[in-house]
Design an enzyme around this catalytic site. Sequence first.
Site, PDB file in Angstrom:
ATOM      1  N   GLY A  21       6.170  -3.887  33.799  1.00  0.00           N
ATOM      2  CA  GLY A  21       5.243  -4.626  34.661  1.00  0.00           C
ATOM      3  C   GLY A  21       4.999  -5.996  34.075  1.00  0.00           C
TER       4      GLY A  21
ATOM      5  N   ASP B   1      14.214 -13.767  37.357  1.00  0.00           N
ATOM      6  CA  ASP B   1      14.119 -15.102  36.759  1.00  0.00           C
ATOM      7  C   ASP B   1      12.970 -15.187  35.769  1.00  0.00           C
ATOM      8  OD1 ASP B   1      16.085 -16.891  38.297  1.00  0.00           O
ATOM      9  OD2 ASP B   1      15.068 -15.837  39.909  1.00  0.00           O
TER      10      ASP B   1
ATOM     11  N   VAL C 289      13.796 -17.953  42.412  1.00  0.00           N
ATOM     12  CA  VAL C 289      12.454 -18.099  42.987  1.00  0.00           C
ATOM     13  C   VAL C 289      11.460 -17.310  42.148  1.00  0.00           C
ATOM     14  CG1 VAL C 289      10.983 -17.501  44.968  1.00  0.00           C
ATOM     15  CG2 VAL C 289      13.248 -18.468  45.356  1.00  0.00           C
TER      16      VAL C 289
ATOM     17  N   HIS D 195       7.893 -13.090  47.832  1.00  0.00           N
ATOM     18  CA  HIS D 195       7.811 -12.333  46.583  1.00  0.00           C
ATOM     19  C   HIS D 195       6.807 -11.189  46.624  1.00  0.00           C
ATOM     20  CE1 HIS D 195       7.455 -11.691  42.230  1.00  0.00           C
ATOM     21  NE2 HIS D 195       6.161 -11.794  42.382  1.00  0.00           N
TER      22      HIS D 195
ATOM     23  N   GLU E  52       8.280 -10.273  16.258  1.00  0.00           N
ATOM     24  CA  GLU E  52       7.314  -9.178  16.223  1.00  0.00           C
ATOM     25  C   GLU E  52       7.144  -8.516  17.587  1.00  0.00           C
ATOM     26  OE1 GLU E  52       6.643 -12.282  15.192  1.00  0.00           O
ATOM     27  OE2 GLU E  52       6.462 -12.108  13.005  1.00  0.00           O
TER      28      GLU E  52
ATOM     29  N   PHE F 202       0.092 -10.329  12.439  1.00  0.00           N
ATOM     30  CA  PHE F 202       1.182 -10.591  13.375  1.00  0.00           C
ATOM     31  C   PHE F 202       1.339  -9.477  14.412  1.00  0.00           C
ATOM     32  CE2 PHE F 202       2.950 -13.149   9.610  1.00  0.00           C
ATOM     33  CZ  PHE F 202       2.063 -14.179   9.876  1.00  0.00           C
TER      34      PHE F 202
ATOM     35  N   HIS G 246      -1.009  -6.272   4.567  1.00  0.00           N
ATOM     36  CA  HIS G 246      -1.749  -7.522   4.393  1.00  0.00           C
ATOM     37  C   HIS G 246      -2.964  -7.567   5.303  1.00  0.00           C
ATOM     38  CE1 HIS G 246       2.019  -8.255   2.448  1.00  0.00           C
ATOM     39  NE2 HIS G 246       1.712  -9.474   2.070  1.00  0.00           N
TER      40      HIS G 246
ATOM     41  N   HIS H 155      -3.772 -16.181   8.442  1.00  0.00           N
ATOM     42  CA  HIS H 155      -3.175 -14.879   8.170  1.00  0.00           C
ATOM     43  C   HIS H 155      -4.204 -13.758   7.990  1.00  0.00           C
ATOM     44  CE1 HIS H 155       0.350 -17.291   7.736  1.00  0.00           C
ATOM     45  NE2 HIS H 155       1.090 -16.329   7.241  1.00  0.00           N
TER      46      HIS H 155
ATOM     47  N   ARG I  81      -2.349  -5.690   0.877  1.00  0.00           N
ATOM     48  CA  ARG I  81      -1.395  -6.281  -0.044  1.00  0.00           C
ATOM     49  C   ARG I  81      -1.886  -6.121  -1.469  1.00  0.00           C
ATOM     50  NH1 ARG I  81      -0.159 -12.594  -1.331  1.00  0.00           N
ATOM     51  NH2 ARG I  81      -2.324 -12.410  -1.964  1.00  0.00           N
TER      52      ARG I  81
END
Lengths: 700, 700
Positions: free
Chosen positions: A129, A170, A202, A276, A434, A462, A486, A498, A545
């Site tokens: 989706g 597309d 389109v 569409h 990621e 991340f 981390h 981070h 970490r």
Amino acid sequence: MTQTERHKDLENYKILHPYILKVFRVLIADLVQQFNGGHPGGAMGMAAIGVALWKYVLNFSPNNPDYFNRDRFVLSNGHACLFQYAFHHLVGYKHMTMDQLKTYHSTHLESYCPGHPENEHPAIEVTTGALGQGVSNAVGLAIASKNLQATYNKPGYEVVSNHTFCMVGDACLQEGISLEAISLAGHLGLNNLTVIYDNNQVTCDGSVDLTNTENMNDKFKACNWKVIEIENGSEDVMAIVAALQKSKESSDKPTFINVHTSIGIGSNIEGQANAHGASFGEAEVDRLHQVYGFDPKNRIHIPEDVYQFFCDISSRGDILEVEWKSLVKRYGENYPELGADFARRVKGELPEDWASLIPKEFPTSDTASRASSGMIINPISSAINSLIVGTADLSPSVNLAYKDKLDFQNPRIKTTCGINGDYSGRYIHYGVREHAMAAIANGIAAFNRGTFIPCTSTFLMFYLYAAPAVRYGALSKLQVIHVATHDSIGIGEDGPTHQPIALPALYRAMPNLNYIRPCDSQEVAGAWEVAIRSKEMPTIISLSRHKLTQFPQNSKRDLVAKGAYSFHKEEDSMLNIIGVGSEMVFAVESAKLLNDRGIKTSVISFPSQYLFNKQPLEYKRSLLKRGKVPTVVIEAYTANGWERYATAGINMKTFGKSLPGPDTYRYFGFESSTIADKIEQYVAEWQTDDQIRLEFQDLN
Amino acid sequence: MTQTERHKDLENYKILHPYILKVFRVLIADLVQQFNGGHPGGAMGMAAIGVALWKYVLNFSPNNPDYFNRDRFVLSNGHACLFQYAFHHLVGYKHMTMDQLKTYHSTHLESYCPGHPENEHPAIEVTTGALGQGVSNAVGLAIASKNLQATYNKPGYEVVSNHTFCMVGDACLQEGISLEAISLAGHLGLNNLTVIYDNNQVTCDGSVDLTNTENMNDKFKACNWKVIEIENGSEDVMAIVAALQKSKESSDKPTFINVHTSIGIGSNIEGQANAHGASFGEAEVDRLHQVYGFDPKNRIHIPEDVYQFFCDISSRGDILEVEWKSLVKRYGENYPELGADFARRVKGELPEDWASLIPKEFPTSDTASRASSGMIINPISSAINSLIVGTADLSPSVNLAYKDKLDFQNPRIKTTCGINGDYSGRYIHYGVREHAMAAIANGIAAFNRGTFIPCTSTFLMFYLYAAPAVRYGALSKLQVIHVATHDSIGIGEDGPTHQPIALPALYRAMPNLNYIRPCDSQEVAGAWEVAIRSKEMPTIISLSRHKLTQFPQNSKRDLVAKGAYSFHKEEDSMLNIIGVGSEMVFAVESAKLLNDRGIKTSVISFPSQYLFNKQPLEYKRSLLKRGKVPTVVIEAYTANGWERYATAGINMKTFGKSLPGPDTYRYFGFESSTIADKIEQYVAEWQTDDQIRLEFQDLN
């Protein structure tokens, strides 16, 4: 039916195709008109692709949607789901009756036809989706198949030989997640993957050249894909069949079939953006019927000869499955050990003794929980081939590289750094991708439940890049284990960019996802056990970490499954402190200081809100003692959500700061003596001020 | 200095370059060795690129980092920040003293040298770190400049003429967000953008060919970029200068300079992954000094002749700025109206009367809040050129296309759908690239504070794709307004894939971000006012697709700024109900039912937790009456975080379902009579059961 026969068949039916296509397009227009909503244009434009796929190319069995060696089909442009539902009806899937097909956009509660494909329904491989998820899932499905082939197939015994086909529009090809997955698939040389591009130029805003004028074929070629172009893709079924067959025979690359189609073909808004996502209107649907030579009064109607056209498919599927079962039986006789292992994988089971591979004891010296995690999962990954682990370019940081690991790698590539592999490898270098990593892992998990347990890894922060895919795993009930190292501000110097502050609030709020923050090695072991046993959901294991104090006297591996438990109990305590993950040390130390000051303080370890929420009310109340004692949570994230369990918190309210880890903690008030002082004052206020008791207090 | 003179200069200094490069590389190794941490390899490998940029190409003024017409430099590979810090020191930025440079990875609290560049510090355009953000920011900076040029420049009066340079590493080019931004930049023909690729073919896991073997040059060419390759990029300053100059002169395309470098050059681990993110060790740093002919005892030392080499830059910058100011003055004299407008934009101000453009009254008939939003922002966007709005391909859905809008478009493109534009346009078709959209908007906002207010738009659910960039906006204190339509399960048929359930928990937990859910047109107006006044943070305005009941008697535009306020007040009420956004109707209706049943019920509107948290304690307590009455929140998201304000909730615990909107609500218990029943029972329990009072109750 052999391939030659099928091609002969194709000749005979050549004149039938235009008729079939018209019936299909009108059917779509009718279904969308019925409740005046949905996405007609794409599905109509892709009709010829659908005929090519389901009638001539896909290996599948309508009588058993779960036939193991079936080709996998993914509709990445999921809004065009009517395309898939209607073909599923035509080819004879039992669940997709005409009555079911008519439930699209209805109020029917038990519909197999939701607005986007959902994998809980038969014959839907993955839920799609949000654009681009499907492409990445397809790469995962192809990886899964490749790995099984390399692991189990023997000459004359190709027990796994399926292909993965993925439809994209597309828009899918503009999404970053797709571009990541495409890049990786080309690198890996996944010749068992075909991406079919519904190139109608389109999207919602208008023509694609409003925002994208790149040379798509060249881009795919640059990414090591084979490219085939089909000019008349709205009509030319045979050309599409030939391209699809060719793609199945590719020796060393995935194939991109660029099929030029026309959105809303036949309608008066053909080729326009408004074809569409809305119905055409009664008058236009009438007109379309007439132009195509059908009776406008006869809506949602499939003539018998169209069913006839597809009627051979069920028996073809039965034969496929019978032949495959026979092949697997002979394989088992010739390769008893492999055969038994393959049977286990097909059943989606782990060897019973997997948990015995986890060490019982751990070093009592300070240990980073990412290191604990390595000690736990590496022996399992090494011994049990259901595990397929990988990383978004953080091998040196995440500790998933098990002893003697072999990379899942394109065997034709000899890397500069000399680390090579082949398709039987189970360690994936996902690259710095990621989002695709998590979605590819979903695809691997979706190949067949339990056959693989994919583990991904990167820094916790991340996993915000990966969040949409993590969410799809939760929504789709897929077992994927995300190893998020981390975590917390303890990572220090990398700074606020981070240091995750708010992200855990997302994952704790997300249904069917278990975010676990273990506090030491024993709890990490408990977290892994829970994650491996959680067959119908993703788990995030959140790891440090930096080195963590170990609490061998307090931490309980088995109790991680309860989400929270008594970590240090004082009789008649006046206060609970909740410790979590790498901040447990502050909980234990400040509790000690407070106990020394005469404030009897118990400590609760709280690795998982998800698991705790599932406990009986009695257990929850006995642990938290809400109303009887104040409960202070200590965690270097925003407090959001902890208000349910705690009455006050030592938490973060801002983004972090670049300093060495211990200094970062100190800078934000995470220092046991400071914390003890604040809590002592809070306890005093709690005992005297009714209002303080009633409101969650931010003590930091 | 003219360009010719500068090139002559280049000849003279040719022999100096190798020496400068050595000094720089050793300096980096020393700085990382100092506290035994950081990222040396990339910065060392890029030394020649840095000399080319700061000495020969970049237009900037060390004495005024904010000089308006400066070239923008973005370090997308932010972990290599020492590269930028060290050059900032060398070229004479006042803040970047040697003492400051030495604070990298130190415990110094007021460091200008965090582990990744942070835009709160001088001469840092944007905060980078999570890979790929910077590339997209750079595209935004280039768009901002392009738009200003097209709006203000006149023949002989190029008041805006700056260029944007962006450094990327191998990893940046794997991230989907980068690939989205690259695709769009090529389409837009941003000839004022240069991406410099530090192509060292090494990432954390090892050589890049572990995971990426695509032809990067071909990929960029396919995306409509010019490509220049530099073979000896670790040394050949002059070749890099020539390429950079050439890129500045590109007439119609952005330029990709593929610079082959060697990570950790000179060290004994040159070209290896472990040169990336750790110090080399004392012995190796000593060795490097010796090999390069420097005294190992003389750590972190810059010889005077190296300072001499860069000493002309400050005065060059002063001249640039003086000339620019003079140009702007003459421009103002010749074009007084444009000049005044330009001066306002440079100051970052809006016309004072902007708020008067918002309608005072709205239709009282049911109105989707996305429609209300259009009525409010369209007149502002139309009249005030600081607004630059765009959408991730959802123009028909998000109502941002104002009357007579002109697209920000590549003027050389004539689109198939006939909607064209040029660089003076302020409506951006971002494509289906949500993540890049948000990051590009950050870049536009960062060009010069207040010069632009960028607005992005897509469905709320897809702001999960954009989340990392939204977060960077919050972290970087950038004013970007995100228009998130189709919020809540009320969107219906699109189903669980599109229904946000957990996402608001993230945005409510995120520091420096205001997530607002207005309940009707007046509150939407209040939300827009708050968003436009919030100069140092992003705002998400969360809007419905479906029509909402209007509450002209209850809703208060001005009180949105308080985050929550009394919406319907009953004297001596026994109960508060919190209504939010599109679920307000359930709050009002169920309150009415309860009042009819004799349970005196007040209603609170609660559009923004962020704003409410900023109110005085007294205001908060007087509104919520915590402890005196129960407070039930009604919202079709997970409850997480509401426990701070409410004592119970009618919320979601699972993902949604594909049904027509009203049916979706009903399916999940959002029906006023059902809600009233549940609350009635809860109120009874609350009055008799102490424990119920103390614990947040999920009533759904």
